[in-house]
Structures are given as structure tokens and as C-alpha cells.
Design a protein around this motif. Sequence first.
Motif, PDB file in Angstrom:
ATOM      1  N   ALA A 176      11.064  -9.360   1.163  1.00 15.85           N
ATOM      2  CA  ALA A 176      12.198  -9.359   2.098  1.00 15.85           C
ATOM      3  C   ALA A 176      11.785  -8.769   3.438  1.00 15.85           C
ATOM      4  N   GLY A 177      10.971  -7.730   3.404  1.00 16.98           N
ATOM      5  CA  GLY A 177      10.490  -7.152   4.663  1.00 16.98           C
ATOM      6  C   GLY A 177       9.577  -8.096   5.416  1.00 16.98           C
ATOM      7  N   LEU A 178       8.708  -8.808   4.678  1.00 12.45           N
ATOM      8  CA  LEU A 178       7.823  -9.776   5.330  1.00 12.45           C
ATOM      9  C   LEU A 178       8.615 -10.901   5.976  1.00 12.45           C
ATOM     10  N   SER A 179       9.687 -11.329   5.327  1.00 19.80           N
ATOM     11  CA  SER A 179      10.478 -12.432   5.882  1.00 19.80           C
ATOM     12  C   SER A 179      11.060 -12.071   7.245  1.00 19.80           C
ATOM     13  N   LEU A 180      11.355 -10.793   7.442  1.00 22.16           N
ATOM     14  CA  LEU A 180      11.911 -10.380   8.736  1.00 22.16           C
ATOM     15  C   LEU A 180      10.883 -10.523   9.855  1.00 22.16           C
ATOM     16  N   GLN A 181       9.584 -10.460   9.503  1.00 25.80           N
ATOM     17  CA  GLN A 181       8.568 -10.652  10.530  1.00 25.80           C
ATOM     18  C   GLN A 181       8.621 -12.067  11.107  1.00 25.80           C
TER      19      GLN A 181
ATOM     20  N   GLY B 255     -13.998 -10.663  -4.742  1.00 28.16           N
ATOM     21  CA  GLY B 255     -13.459  -9.366  -5.121  1.00 28.16           C
ATOM     22  C   GLY B 255     -11.946  -9.321  -5.020  1.00 28.16           C
ATOM     23  N   ARG B 256     -11.407  -8.193  -5.420  1.00 26.88           N
ATOM     24  CA  ARG B 256      -9.975  -7.946  -5.312  1.00 26.88           C
ATOM     25  C   ARG B 256      -9.719  -7.163  -4.029  1.00 26.88           C
ATOM     26  N   LEU B 257      -8.605  -6.438  -3.995  1.00 26.36           N
ATOM     27  CA  LEU B 257      -8.254  -5.661  -2.807  1.00 26.36           C
ATOM     28  C   LEU B 257      -8.996  -4.320  -2.859  1.00 26.36           C
ATOM     29  N   LEU B 258     -10.299  -4.387  -2.591  1.00 19.39           N
ATOM     30  CA  LEU B 258     -11.152  -3.203  -2.611  1.00 19.39           C
ATOM     31  C   LEU B 258     -11.409  -2.727  -1.185  1.00 19.39           C
ATOM     32  N   SER B 259     -11.921  -1.533  -1.087  1.00 20.36           N
ATOM     33  CA  SER B 259     -12.287  -0.999   0.229  1.00 20.36           C
ATOM     34  C   SER B 259     -13.521  -1.729   0.742  1.00 20.36           C
TER      35      SER B 259
ATOM     36  N   LEU C 147      -1.638  -7.164   0.640  1.00 26.63           N
ATOM     37  CA  LEU C 147      -2.558  -7.261   1.775  1.00 26.63           C
ATOM     38  C   LEU C 147      -1.830  -7.100   3.099  1.00 26.63           C
ATOM     39  N   PHE C 148      -0.700  -7.802   3.261  1.00 23.61           N
ATOM     40  CA  PHE C 148       0.007  -7.777   4.536  1.00 23.61           C
ATOM     41  C   PHE C 148       0.521  -6.377   4.865  1.00 23.61           C
ATOM     42  N   TYR C 149       0.891  -5.631   3.841  1.00 25.47           N
ATOM     43  CA  TYR C 149       1.397  -4.284   4.096  1.00 25.47           C
ATOM     44  C   TYR C 149       0.269  -3.265   4.217  1.00 25.47           C
ATOM     45  N   ARG C 150      -0.803  -3.509   3.506  1.00 33.45           N
ATOM     46  CA  ARG C 150      -1.930  -2.584   3.603  1.00 33.45           C
ATOM     47  C   ARG C 150      -2.668  -2.756   4.922  1.00 33.45           C
ATOM     48  N   GLY C 151      -2.646  -3.949   5.441  1.00 36.54           N
ATOM     49  CA  GLY C 151      -3.339  -4.220   6.699  1.00 36.54           C
ATOM     50  C   GLY C 151      -4.597  -5.023   6.455  1.00 36.54           C
TER      51      GLY C 151
ATOM     52  N   CYS D  18      -0.401 -17.448  10.904  1.00 37.27           N
ATOM     53  CA  CYS D  18      -0.387 -16.607  12.102  1.00 37.27           C
ATOM     54  C   CYS D  18      -1.243 -15.357  11.931  1.00 37.27           C
ATOM     55  N   TYR D  19      -1.386 -14.883  10.688  1.00 42.66           N
ATOM     56  CA  TYR D  19      -2.245 -13.728  10.409  1.00 42.66           C
ATOM     57  C   TYR D  19      -3.718 -14.116  10.320  1.00 42.66           C
TER      58      TYR D  19
END
Length: 614
Positions: free
Chosen positions: A176-181, A462-466, A485-489, A516-517
Motif C-alpha cells: 500500500a505504501g509503494l502504491s502511493l509512490q 543471491g538473495r537480499l544480501l549485503s 528491496l524497494f524499502y531497503r533501498g 522507473c527504479y
Amino acid sequence: MHNDITESKNKTTGKSNENPNLWIERFFNRRCYITFLTGCYSCHWQYREWEKTELGSCCCSWKEQFFYLCLVISFILSAVFLFVWAETSNEYNSFDWVVYLGIKRWFLWSIFMLSAAGILTVYTTLLLVISFFLLWERIELYLHMCHKILILLVILLCSFLLAILNKYWTDKWLIAGLSLQIFAPFVHLSLLTVMIILSWPLAIIMAHLESEVRIRRYKMSGYEHEIEEGCPIFTRLQALQVAAGLPFLLILLCLYLMPMGIYSPCVLKRKDLGPKPTFFGHRGAPMLAPENTMMSFEKAVEHGASGLETDIYLSVDEVPFLMHDQDVSRTTNIREVLPSSAFNHAATFNWTFLSSLNAGKWFIKHKPFFGMKSLSEADKRRASNQTIPSLTDLLELAKNKRKFVIFDLFGPPPKHPLRNTFVRKVVKVILDSQIEQHLILWLPGFDRDYVRYKAPGFQHVGRLLSLEELAKQNITIINVDYKRLFYRGLRHYKAAKIHINVYVVNEPWLFSLAWCYKINSVTTDNIQTLNQLNRPLFFMTPGYYTFMWLFLDITSAVIIGFVFYYHWMKELRKARWLETDADTTVSTGIENINLPQGESETQGASHLLKKPPV
């Protein structure tokens, strides 16, 4: 002559020469209107002359005020739940699958939830609108007991569902937060439109209250003791003006400044827009054919997929095959063929039995995605005859079409012959297929060192690793959940030139956000729709967005200002007319009054003007 006499008689008696049927029609419509309002809100379906509440006085008892507050709360909760659930449509299939795991029956529960949320929101909205018209008519509010019980149930139900979402599906809030973007600029436009619509009744109310104040003050002029008694009503009327106008003004100012706090990745220069993401068919094209079947993967290739995504289990006789669930009860006819073993682990069956199951009739029967297009008769016949494919079948298609393959690999249960060597078996099958090694995107995290040794050409994912962990494992591709990913950056991943694939993206607005990202690729169920997009939805340049922002703000301000000015001047003219009419009446009365002997003209006028306190 007769008409002149009749008209003169009507003027003398104060009667109108208008057709009586028009009066009947007006009276009848008025009765229907009031009866409808009181019937819907209070279940009073018999018309009666309701006493109007005095301006500035309370509209109902304290008990009714409490339930009116409950009505407002129920509306807010139902609207929030509807918004959150509507914006999570990308996850409907996953939600239906999770519910299936619990009850073992496939049904579009997500659409049922959406419909229920819509009904609750419409119900509370209608009650609020009806209450507004009752207040407009100054009829005391009395909510029927049935409505009171229902709105309390709405509050409890929506609170429970929102709590469940918050505890078990927190990702829904992220969506829901992403949709507002994406939608925030258009939400701004919609809210301004709503404020323009609301300004009309608000302007009427504000102007009417001001007119009432002016008329009351005029009637009380010259009588200090009456003004003192009338002060409370003035205070209430002015308080009503402030209570109605101040929140509207504050909300309007916030909306005018709202674009300053809006960030949308799709507001950027054309030259900064990245290339369109490529597609991985999630279990093929499951909106066009049964998931994880050869027909599904072939459909994905036909619609432009650059890669194919699947899930792999190994049969008890060591054959890797394609299946997502731990059992085969959802997507095959095993309940008809062998009902006693329908919910056994998929890896406990041999390949001969698995390959004999029908994996397509469930798709024709259940239509697992909402909004699926109807299949042609040829596709229906083909889909109804699909079977479970082996990994070798998929690799043959990928090799011929030069498509990437990415997969999740699930380990066998205990006592399986390949319990500890399943990775080596899968690597051997891939190498035996002679597919180009760079087309294999190796996602499983098991035995990477062995995989690199036996198949140095595989591309490891890989996954969402550093970044440090990815560099340590020599990984340059990640496959991640888009919400996390979108919230982590993702800026540091892009700076490190990491190839990013996100899953599962089905909605066009979400695909536009990924575009767009500058996401490299997406895994999708809805490839046939997303591949038709030639540009991101809701894309706009900064200059156009600024122009739209200023234009909408100025236009709405002018319209709202005109609405308030129009109604203010209309009520002001009405008040002046009443004052002038009262002065004329007083003057006429003074001229025609027979003063008692010895009484002055001023004293006579004072007797005529004197009015009871208001």
C-alpha cells in the motif's frame, strides 16, 4: 376582466395562481425525500412533520452522538481496509494459495475479501451521507438499533482483519505504501476535486449561519437586555462557523503543499528513464496455461519471456520434476486417482505415477487468477491434457529457444535416496541436457562450491544480501522480493552494478514502478499484459508535474473562492432584503397607527418595534 379580478383577489388574499398540481408534486416529493432519509437511518417509514432543531443547538442526544462517532470510525476503518486490500491485488494469488494450505480447498478468497470490504465501505458511506442530509434538514438524528449493532460489528471485523494483516502479512502494508509512490500525484488531484465538491454545501452552511447572525442581531438592535440573553446563540452560531470552516481550510492548505512531500520515482526526465525490464515467466505463463506445465512455459516464450522460472522436486526414483507445492493435490487429479495419498509429499511418488497424473483440468475448473481471459477451445483442450513435466523437458525447451532458467530447488524428505545428494543429481541432469551453462541462473544456496567446480559456467544468484557478502560469494545477480528491496533501498546495488531481478510482479502499476527504479528484470505471472506496455504508467517529467501541481492548486482555489463568494453574497442579499422588508413594515405600521391621546410618535414606534427575546 374575470382573470384580472381573480389575480387581484389572489394578490389580496396572498394565494398563488400557480397550478395546484405543482404544489401537490412538490409536497409529495418532499414527503418522499424526508421519509426516505428517516426510513434508511432510523427505520421510520411513516411520514410526519419533524420539528427542526434550532440552529446552533445539538443535533441529537449524547447516546446518539456516541453512535454517530462509531459510525465515523467504522467508515474510516472500512475505507482503510478496502484501500489496503485493493492495493495488494498483486498478491491475491499468493493469499489464495496460503488459505488453500490451511483448508485444502481452492477458492478466490482474495476477491471475496475485496467484495466484503467494498460492501462494508459502501454501507457506512451511505449512512454517513444520509446523516448529512438529515443534519442539513435539521432533523434530530436517531440511528436504528440494527444499524447500531451492524456498525459495531463493522468496527470489530475491520479491526480484527487489520490486526491479522499487521501480524501475519505485514508485507501488505508495504505494498500500500509503494502504491502511493505511483498514485500520490493523482491522489492529490482526486482530493482537490473532492474538496471542490465539498466546498459547495460548506459554503451554503457558512453563508446561512452568517445570515442568521445578521438577522438575529438586527432584530435585537436597541435592546441591551435582549442582546445579553441572545449572546449564547451567537456564540454557538459562530462556533459552528469555525468548526465547519477551519478544518476545511487547514486540509485545503495541506493539500496545496502536499506535492512538496511527494516522492515518485516515475517523475523524472525522459533521458533518465532506464530500459524496460526483461521478463521471467513465473512457472511459465500461469494466466494462460496450467502452472509448471510445458504449455505454460511455451506460452511464456511466445509472449517474450527472456527466462523461465520454476520449482524442482525429485521423485523417489531420482527424477527431477517441476512442482511448486509439497504435495500434488492442488494442481493434479490425484484426489480422483489415489485419494488416500493425495496429501503425501510429492517426492514420495515415483516418476511413472507422477507423469501419469493430469495437471491441467484443475486450471480449467478453478481459473486460479482473477480477471483471466477466456481461453480458446483449442487452448482449453490442450490445457486439459497437460501432465507434470520433468526438468529435462524444460531444459530442452530452454536450450532450443535460448532462454534463461532460474529455479528453486527443494530438498527431499527424510529416507529419500537423494536426501544428501540431490544437488549433485540436479547438476548432472542439467549438464547432460547440454544446455549452454550461462543460461542457468543457479539460485539454490546448497553446495555452491561443488556447483562451481562441476559447472563453472552457471551464473550464481543471491538473495537480499549485503554487498560484502555478495562480493565474498562472487555473486553479481540477486533475486529478491520487490517489497523488501524497494524499502531497503537499491541505490548501492545499482552503484555496484548488481543485476536485480524482483518477484512476483503482476500489476502494471507495480511493473511501472520497477521500470522507473531501473530494475533489470522481473518475475511475473502476467507476462501477456506487462509485455504490451511501451512506457511506464503514470510517467511524467518534473516540468509537467510542477505545471500540473500549480495549475490544479490555482484552479481549485479560484473555484472554491468563487463558490464561497457566490453563496456569501446570496445570503447577504437575502439578509438585506429581510431587513429592508422589516423596515418597510415598521414604517407602514407607524404611519397607520392611531396613537393614544398624548402619546408621541416615537413612543408609538417603540411599542411596534418591541419583540420578544430570541
